[in-house]
Design a protein around this motif. Structure first.
Motif, PDB file in Angstrom:
ATOM      1  N   GLY A 113       1.001  -1.453  -0.058  1.00 41.15           N
ATOM      2  CA  GLY A 113       0.065   0.035  -0.083  1.00 41.15           C
ATOM      3  C   GLY A 113       1.070   1.181  -0.021  1.00 41.15           C
ATOM      4  O   GLY A 113       1.776   1.415   0.825  1.00 41.15           O
ATOM      5  N   PHE A 114       0.660   1.915  -0.916  1.00 40.99           N
ATOM      6  CA  PHE A 114       1.384   3.343  -1.158  1.00 40.99           C
ATOM      7  C   PHE A 114       1.150   4.397  -0.045  1.00 40.99           C
ATOM      8  O   PHE A 114      -0.006   4.731   0.189  1.00 40.99           O
ATOM      9  N   GLY A 115       2.037   5.009   0.780  1.00 42.48           N
ATOM     10  CA  GLY A 115       1.857   5.881   1.832  1.00 42.48           C
ATOM     11  C   GLY A 115       1.834   7.280   1.260  1.00 42.48           C
ATOM     12  O   GLY A 115       2.122   7.506  -0.006  1.00 42.48           O
ATOM     13  N   HIS A 116       0.838   8.105   1.779  1.00 41.08           N
ATOM     14  CA  HIS A 116       0.773   9.485   1.149  1.00 41.08           C
ATOM     15  C   HIS A 116       0.292  10.594   2.447  1.00 41.08           C
ATOM     16  O   HIS A 116      -0.262   9.910   3.448  1.00 41.08           O
ATOM     17  N   GLY A 117       0.642  11.727   2.196  1.00 36.98           N
ATOM     18  CA  GLY A 117       0.263  12.689   3.192  1.00 36.98           C
ATOM     19  C   GLY A 117       0.785  12.388   4.483  1.00 36.98           C
ATOM     20  O   GLY A 117       0.227  12.596   5.784  1.00 36.98           O
ATOM     21  N   GLY A 118       2.309  11.881   4.472  1.00 41.79           N
ATOM     22  CA  GLY A 118       2.875  11.828   5.908  1.00 41.79           C
ATOM     23  C   GLY A 118       2.598  10.509   6.541  1.00 41.79           C
ATOM     24  O   GLY A 118       3.274   9.964   7.396  1.00 41.79           O
ATOM     25  N   THR A 119       1.616   9.609   5.815  1.00 45.01           N
ATOM     26  CA  THR A 119       1.208   8.267   6.297  1.00 45.01           C
ATOM     27  C   THR A 119       2.323   7.255   5.702  1.00 45.01           C
ATOM     28  O   THR A 119       2.588   7.274   4.376  1.00 45.01           O
ATOM     29  N   PRO A 120       2.929   6.432   6.375  1.00 44.97           N
ATOM     30  CA  PRO A 120       3.883   5.432   5.953  1.00 44.97           C
ATOM     31  C   PRO A 120       3.015   4.361   5.003  1.00 44.97           C
ATOM     32  O   PRO A 120       1.812   4.214   5.201  1.00 44.97           O
ATOM     33  N   GLY A 121       3.796   3.751   3.934  1.00 42.95           N
ATOM     34  CA  GLY A 121       3.079   2.804   3.213  1.00 42.95           C
ATOM     35  C   GLY A 121       2.988   1.547   4.136  1.00 42.95           C
ATOM     36  O   GLY A 121       3.624   1.432   5.202  1.00 42.95           O
ATOM     37  N   ARG A 122       2.133   0.592   3.626  1.00 43.59           N
ATOM     38  CA  ARG A 122       1.929  -0.442   4.147  1.00 43.59           C
ATOM     39  C   ARG A 122       1.922  -1.752   3.620  1.00 43.59           C
ATOM     40  O   ARG A 122       1.616  -1.750   2.420  1.00 43.59           O
ATOM     41  N   ILE A 123       1.914  -2.947   4.356  1.00 41.53           N
ATOM     42  CA  ILE A 123       1.859  -4.343   3.816  1.00 41.53           C
ATOM     43  C   ILE A 123       0.788  -4.946   4.299  1.00 41.53           C
ATOM     44  O   ILE A 123       0.607  -4.964   5.521  1.00 41.53           O
ATOM     45  N   HIS A 124      -0.226  -5.316   3.376  1.00 39.49           N
ATOM     46  CA  HIS A 124      -1.580  -5.980   4.015  1.00 39.49           C
ATOM     47  C   HIS A 124      -1.272  -7.493   3.852  1.00 39.49           C
ATOM     48  O   HIS A 124      -0.895  -7.872   2.558  1.00 39.49           O
ATOM     49  N   LEU A 125      -1.941  -8.142   4.648  1.00 39.70           N
ATOM     50  CA  LEU A 125      -2.317  -9.649   4.396  1.00 39.70           C
ATOM     51  C   LEU A 125      -3.983  -9.659   4.191  1.00 39.70           C
ATOM     52  O   LEU A 125      -4.604  -9.078   5.102  1.00 39.70           O
ATOM     53  N   ILE A 126      -4.096 -10.404   3.076  1.00 38.12           N
ATOM     54  CA  ILE A 126      -5.623 -10.456   2.743  1.00 38.12           C
ATOM     55  C   ILE A 126      -6.047 -11.833   2.602  1.00 38.12           C
ATOM     56  O   ILE A 126      -5.526 -12.489   1.818  1.00 38.12           O
ATOM     57  N   ASP A 127      -7.135 -12.119   3.579  1.00 35.75           N
ATOM     58  CA  ASP A 127      -7.679 -13.684   3.318  1.00 35.75           C
ATOM     59  C   ASP A 127      -8.745 -13.631   2.270  1.00 35.75           C
ATOM     60  O   ASP A 127      -9.640 -13.121   2.577  1.00 35.75           O
ATOM     61  N   SER A 128      -8.577 -13.925   0.974  1.00 34.60           N
ATOM     62  CA  SER A 128      -9.495 -13.840   0.037  1.00 34.60           C
ATOM     63  C   SER A 128     -10.739 -14.645   0.205  1.00 34.60           C
ATOM     64  O   SER A 128     -11.675 -14.494  -0.541  1.00 34.60           O
ATOM     65  N   ALA A 129     -10.654 -15.659   0.807  1.00 33.39           N
ATOM     66  CA  ALA A 129     -11.865 -16.544   1.250  1.00 33.39           C
ATOM     67  C   ALA A 129     -12.849 -16.044   2.008  1.00 33.39           C
ATOM     68  O   ALA A 129     -13.971 -15.823   1.832  1.00 33.39           O
ATOM     69  N   SER A 130     -12.256 -15.460   3.355  1.00 28.36           N
ATOM     70  CA  SER A 130     -13.039 -14.684   4.431  1.00 28.36           C
ATOM     71  C   SER A 130     -13.408 -13.053   3.940  1.00 28.36           C
ATOM     72  O   SER A 130     -14.039 -12.586   4.614  1.00 28.36           O
ATOM     73  N   LYS A 131     -12.540 -12.632   3.062  1.00 29.43           N
ATOM     74  CA  LYS A 131     -12.643 -11.207   2.729  1.00 29.43           C
ATOM     75  C   LYS A 131     -12.041 -10.460   3.918  1.00 29.43           C
ATOM     76  O   LYS A 131     -12.699  -9.263   4.236  1.00 29.43           O
ATOM     77  N   GLN A 132     -11.323 -10.921   4.927  1.00 24.66           N
ATOM     78  CA  GLN A 132     -10.926 -10.308   5.947  1.00 24.66           C
ATOM     79  C   GLN A 132      -9.320  -9.831   5.599  1.00 24.66           C
ATOM     80  O   GLN A 132      -8.433 -10.564   4.585  1.00 24.66           O
ATOM     81  N   TRP A 133      -8.629  -8.662   6.316  1.00 25.28           N
ATOM     82  CA  TRP A 133      -7.398  -8.360   6.034  1.00 25.28           C
ATOM     83  C   TRP A 133      -6.873  -7.847   7.423  1.00 25.28           C
ATOM     84  O   TRP A 133      -7.572  -7.279   8.262  1.00 25.28           O
ATOM     85  N   GLN A 134      -5.591  -7.589   7.299  1.00 25.19           N
ATOM     86  CA  GLN A 134      -4.768  -7.084   8.555  1.00 25.19           C
ATOM     87  C   GLN A 134      -3.660  -6.434   7.859  1.00 25.19           C
ATOM     88  O   GLN A 134      -3.099  -6.750   6.905  1.00 25.19           O
ATOM     89  N   VAL A 135      -3.060  -5.338   8.720  1.00 28.73           N
ATOM     90  CA  VAL A 135      -1.930  -4.738   8.432  1.00 28.73           C
ATOM     91  C   VAL A 135      -0.888  -5.745   9.003  1.00 28.73           C
ATOM     92  O   VAL A 135      -0.775  -5.710  10.241  1.00 28.73           O
ATOM     93  N   ALA A 136       0.227  -6.023   8.063  1.00 28.45           N
ATOM     94  CA  ALA A 136       1.393  -6.708   8.569  1.00 28.45           C
ATOM     95  C   ALA A 136       2.592  -5.852   9.006  1.00 28.45           C
ATOM     96  O   ALA A 136       3.511  -6.037   9.415  1.00 28.45           O
ATOM     97  N   TYR A 137       2.616  -4.823   8.033  1.00 23.82           N
ATOM     98  CA  TYR A 137       3.834  -3.619   8.428  1.00 23.82           C
ATOM     99  C   TYR A 137       3.282  -2.552   8.126  1.00 23.82           C
ATOM    100  O   TYR A 137       2.663  -2.213   6.868  1.00 23.82           O
ATOM    101  N   PRO A 138       3.569  -1.457   8.509  1.00 19.39           N
ATOM    102  CA  PRO A 138       4.451  -1.426   9.737  1.00 19.39           C
ATOM    103  C   PRO A 138       3.674  -1.715  11.068  1.00 19.39           C
ATOM    104  O   PRO A 138       2.539  -1.642  11.199  1.00 19.39           O
TER     105      PRO A 138
END
Length: 91
Positions: A59-84
């Motif tokens: 995920g691209f960061g913008h406006g002072g917000t750092p970029g992120r790496i998301h883990l996405i469960d495509s079966a349950s359609k749930q997600w979480q931020v893995a980094y930072p």
């Protein structure tokens, strides 16, 4: 070597997935055969982890917000931020 790197990355994501709370947001209606996962900000560069339902999205960061790496469960359609993580600080 690629197989080993993929295995290590998959293991790291599984450990991260177990330690972060998952989110499921809103009603993202399907468009024909396309289904969506709502929530991850500016998610792009999707990579599927083997034959699992898990995706990694940068995920691209913008406006002072750092970029992120998301883990996405495509079966349950749930997600979480893995980094930072929660303890990360801007430098």
């Amino acid at each position: 070597m690629k197989l080993f790197e993929t295995w290590v990355l998959s293991l790291a994501c599984a450990v991260a997935a177990a330690s972060f709370p998952a989110h499921a947001e809103g009603d993202c209606a399907a468009y024909g055969k396309l289904q969506f996962v709502c929530g991850p900000q500016s998610a792009e560069d999707l990579v599927r982890l083997g034959s699992t339902p898990w995706l990694i999205a940068s995920g691209f960061g913008h406006g002072g917000t750092p970029g992120r790496i998301h883990l996405i469960d495509s079966a349950s359609k749930q997600w979480q931020v893995a980094y930072p993580g929660a303890a990360a600080a801007n430098r």
